[in-house]
Write an enzyme that holds these catalytic residues in place. Structure first.
Site, PDB file in Angstrom:
ATOM      1  N   ASP A  12     -15.872   0.894   0.356  1.00 20.62           N
ATOM      2  CA  ASP A  12     -14.867  -0.162   0.241  1.00 20.62           C
ATOM      3  C   ASP A  12     -15.095  -1.023  -0.989  1.00 20.62           C
ATOM      4  O   ASP A  12     -14.141  -1.508  -1.595  1.00 20.62           O
ATOM      5  CB  ASP A  12     -14.895  -1.047   1.491  1.00 20.62           C
ATOM      6  N   CYS A  36       0.815  -1.217   0.000  1.00 20.01           N
ATOM      7  CA  CYS A  36       0.000   0.000   0.000  1.00 20.01           C
ATOM      8  C   CYS A  36       0.847   1.265   0.000  1.00 20.01           C
ATOM      9  O   CYS A  36       0.355   2.341  -0.325  1.00 20.01           O
ATOM     10  CB  CYS A  36      -0.912   0.000   1.222  1.00 20.01           C
ATOM     11  N   ASP A  44     -11.827  -1.289   6.432  1.00 21.75           N
ATOM     12  CA  ASP A  44     -10.517  -1.873   6.733  1.00 21.75           C
ATOM     13  C   ASP A  44      -9.474  -0.780   6.625  1.00 21.75           C
ATOM     14  O   ASP A  44      -9.575   0.148   5.821  1.00 21.75           O
ATOM     15  CB  ASP A  44     -10.205  -3.068   5.826  1.00 21.75           C
TER      16      ASP A  44
END
Length: 728
Positions: A438, A407, A612
């Protein structure tokens, strides 16, 4: 432009022994183009045996004698598999490592040392501590001395075996226990032979026996150990030697699994010839204590492993087509430097004896010089820029840091949100959500179907581990929506490889991904592959749910639960710079490899909002909840969990590539300075779930999460007001 050289051969080093560590160091300075290097070892570090007695005596901390295999593998451009090899299939040319598919090799080398485990001694597995392998022994000794210093256990130690190692460790143990305040520790050596120290000159033997007497170490010879118990060691004649710590330094033996390889062995050790190749299979080398030099038998000693390393490095390259094989000719005798616990030493060579503190200082300089080879790895220079480049190139590369994977390589939130702002909302009646959540939400019968995609640039050389983490990371969006994973498509970009290595790599990737998806209840139904400059993995997924748990819906009074610790971006960035401790990297991978299925099952039925925590960090993803819910939040920094080592690395200035963009985007915050607050902006790969849950239910939910294996904590609360985060 120079063409990208494809990898065509796999070299697998089994074990992180001294010879392999030195090979890795040399490989980093002069790799063989086209060869792909792998190291398999159970732990992220390997202890240097020459300094172990000094560590037991308290002269060295553990870091001083540990070779960090994670840093060393990064230096060598090798993948590190943290696992214990338990077999070799020579017909298939694969190494068996429990918990993952077989690891293929074209050339392999074994450097796994020996063990002093004593399976024939009843109770030793439960109550004893073998001196080798050294990783577990050093940790257990540290725990024992701490307990003994506090008076929680008796300062009673039994050492089984009176060879050089047993005597050296007994003297070290006696010294250390006195150093922690115990005036009269009871250290006993038990030896089944009639005489101690059989393999050393008479002068050195006399000196060491005198040191044992001066240290008040009891030596019992002609004694057969019968049973190890919680109370101590029971001898065959019925005597009980009281002991709270029983140390096995006798009966050194080879690793048992070597017997099943079909290789020619000598007393269980791999028989090798002058080129260090197995007498049975020239594709397999063996070095160090696990090898038997058939052409020149020698005792088990680290000096031979160290001197085998240059020959092994040369011959591995030769076995791959780069040059001719070279013989290893071991010295006939070697200098034995035996430490005596109190910063003294005895030397033995060719029957001559020397002793004293000056000798320990000499040994200390030798050992520290050896370890500097690994603690101060040579920096490899970056390729220079072309003489003429476009304006701005030098500025972009000014910090000299490599581009992060995972990421950390994503586009920052500011640029991404600006791009998404130009997209129209849903045009179809069955599309229930647009960009920003998401996952997209579609109508599906009486419920909904969610669909998402994610992909990552590789941050590890291990395609199996990378696929496992990427699959868990991609599933995070499905779990965050409270959906049951349904189907997955893979998108795989491989670096340039030979056809054989392509097949091996794809097999590892698909096996890892399929295992994760199958455990989550989803099917891996296909995908797409291509070849590029580096490994990139991604998955597109669907999931089903009666309703989607969205980011909006948080209410004032809700408490915030986080189910994984923070710090993956910082640790991975530091690892790329060869600055992250191996244990921190291992802890990072372990956290990333834990799926969120149990977390989602516990939280989704009761969460008012959930997401998340991934690329935008905890702060960025919390703002997504707050913006969608028109609320504010307070975070309690003391309650936020961090991966071991992450805060220290952040305090030393290590940052992921995406950190600056994440920090700039989080303008509506009151946050103190410091490394822990900085980690709120750290991009997380395969991070945890962040859920806003009813306040009265938060502690019960958190307890259920911990019972399910989550590192969960209540980290703050949702409050009324304009979207804002106060961190205290």
């Amino acid at each position: 432009m120079q063409p990208l050289i494809p990898a065509t051969r796999d070299v697998v080093l089994i074990g992180g022994g001294h010879a392999h560590a030195l090979v890795l160091r040399r490989w980093g300075m002069r790799p063989l183009p086209g060869a792909r290097l792998t190291l398999i070892n159970p732990h992220p570090t390997a202890p240097y045996s020459g300094m172990l007695p000094g560590h037991i005596a308290g002269h060295y901390d553990r870091a001083a004698l540990e070779i960090d295999l994670v840093r060393l593998a990064r230096h060598a451009g090798a993948r590190l598999i943290l696992g214990r090899a338990e077999g070799i299939d020579r017909a298939a040319r694969t190494v068996h490592v429990p918990g993952r598919p077989p690891v293929a090799y074209d050339v392999a080398s074994i450097d796994i040392g020996i063990t002093t485990e004593m399976p024939e001694l009843e109770g030793f597995a439960a109550h004893g501590a073998p001196a080798k392998p050294m990783d577990d022994f050093a940790a257990r000794w540290g725990a024992f001395t701490a307990l003994a210093a506090r008076g929680e256990v008796a300062a009673q130690v039994v050492v089984l075996g009176s060879g050089i190692a047993g005597v050296e460790l007994a003297l070290a143990a006696a010294h250390r226990l006195r150093q922690v305040g115990i005036t009269d520790p009871q250290v006993t050596i038990v030896e089944r032979a009639p005489e101690a120290l059989p393999n050393i000159g008479k002068g050195a033997r006399s000196a060491l026996l005198r040191h044992l007497a001066e240290a008040r170490v009891t030596l019992i010879t002609d004694a057969v150990a019968k049973t190890a118990t919680a109370e101590g060691l029971r001898l065959a004649d019925g005597r009980l030697i009281p002991a709270a710590f029983q140390l096995g330094a006798a009966g050194a033996r080879p690793q048992g699994w070597l017997a099943d390889t079909g290789l020619e062995l000598h007393e269980g050790y791999v028989s090798v010839g002058p080129t260090l190749q197995s007498l049975t299979d020239p594709a397999i080398f063996a070095v160090g204590d696990c090898a038997h030099l058939s052409h020149a038998p020698r005792p088990k000693a680290g000096v031979f492993a160290v001197r085998e390393a240059p020959v092994l490095y040369h011959n591995l390259r030769a076995a791959l087509g780069a040059g001719d094989l070279r013989p290893y000719r071991p010295q006939r005798d070697y200098l034995k430097l035996v430490s005596t616990g109190f910063r003294g030493a005895v030397a033995d060579k060719a029957g001559l004896r020397l002793g004293g503190r000056w000798l320990w200082r000499w040994k200390d300089r030798i050992d520290r010089k050896f370890m500097r080879k690994f603690h101060d790895l040579p920096a490899m220079p970056r390729p220079p820029l072309p003489r003429e480049v476009a304006a701005g190139v030098a500025e972009e590369l000014a910090d000299g840091k490599p581009l992060c994977g995972g990421c950390g390589a994503k586009v920052g939130p500011g640029a991404l949100f600006a791009a998404l702002a130009g997209l129209p909302g849903p045009q179809r009646a069955d599309t229930l959500s647009g960009p920003g959540d998401d996952a997209a939400v579609l109508t599906h019968g009486d419920g909904v179907q969610v669909i998402t995609t994610d992909h990552l640039r590789a941050f590890t050389e291990d395609p199996w581990l990378m696929a496992q983490i990427t699959a868990i990371h991609a599933l995070g969006d499905i779990w965050a929506m409270g959906a049951a994973p349904q189907a997955a498509l893979a998108q795989i970009t491989l670096p340039r490889l030979s056809p054989d290595l392509q097949a091996r790599t794809l097999a590892e990737i698909m096996a890892a991904a399929e295992s994760v998806f199958r455990a989550a209840g989803a099917d891996l139904v296909g995908g797409h592959t291509s070849v590029g400059s580096e490994l990139t993995l991604g998955f597109t997924l669907t999931g089903l749910a009666p309703r989607a748990t969205a980011k909006g819906g948080a209410r004032p009074g809700d408490l915030l639960i986080l189910t994984k610790p923070l710090g993956t971006g910082t640790i991975l960035a530091a690892e790329m710079a060869r600055a992250a401790p191996g244990r921190a990297v291992a802890a990072c991978f372990a956290s990333q490899s834990r799926p969120l299925s149990a977390d989602a099952a516990i939280l989704a039925p009761e969460a008012h909002a959930m997401t998340d925590v991934t690329g935008f960090g905890l702060a960025g993803h919390l703002f997504e909840i707050l913006d969608a819910s028109a609320c504010a939040a307070k975070l309690d920094l003391a309650q936020i969990p961090f991966i071991e080592g992450a805060a220290d690395l952040a305090g030393r200035g290590h940052r992921s590539t995406l950190y600056p963009a994440n920090r700039r985007a989080a303008t509506r915050m009151a946050v103190p300075d410091g490394p822990e607050p900085d980690l709120l902006f750290d991009p997380q790969t395969a991070g945890g779930l962040l859920a806003a849950v009813p306040g009265p239910r938060a502690q019960a939910l958190c307890a259920a999460l911990r019972d399910a294996g989550a590192h969960a904590a209540v980290i703050g609360e949702v409050t009324e007001g304009f979207p804002w985060i106060d961190v205290t």
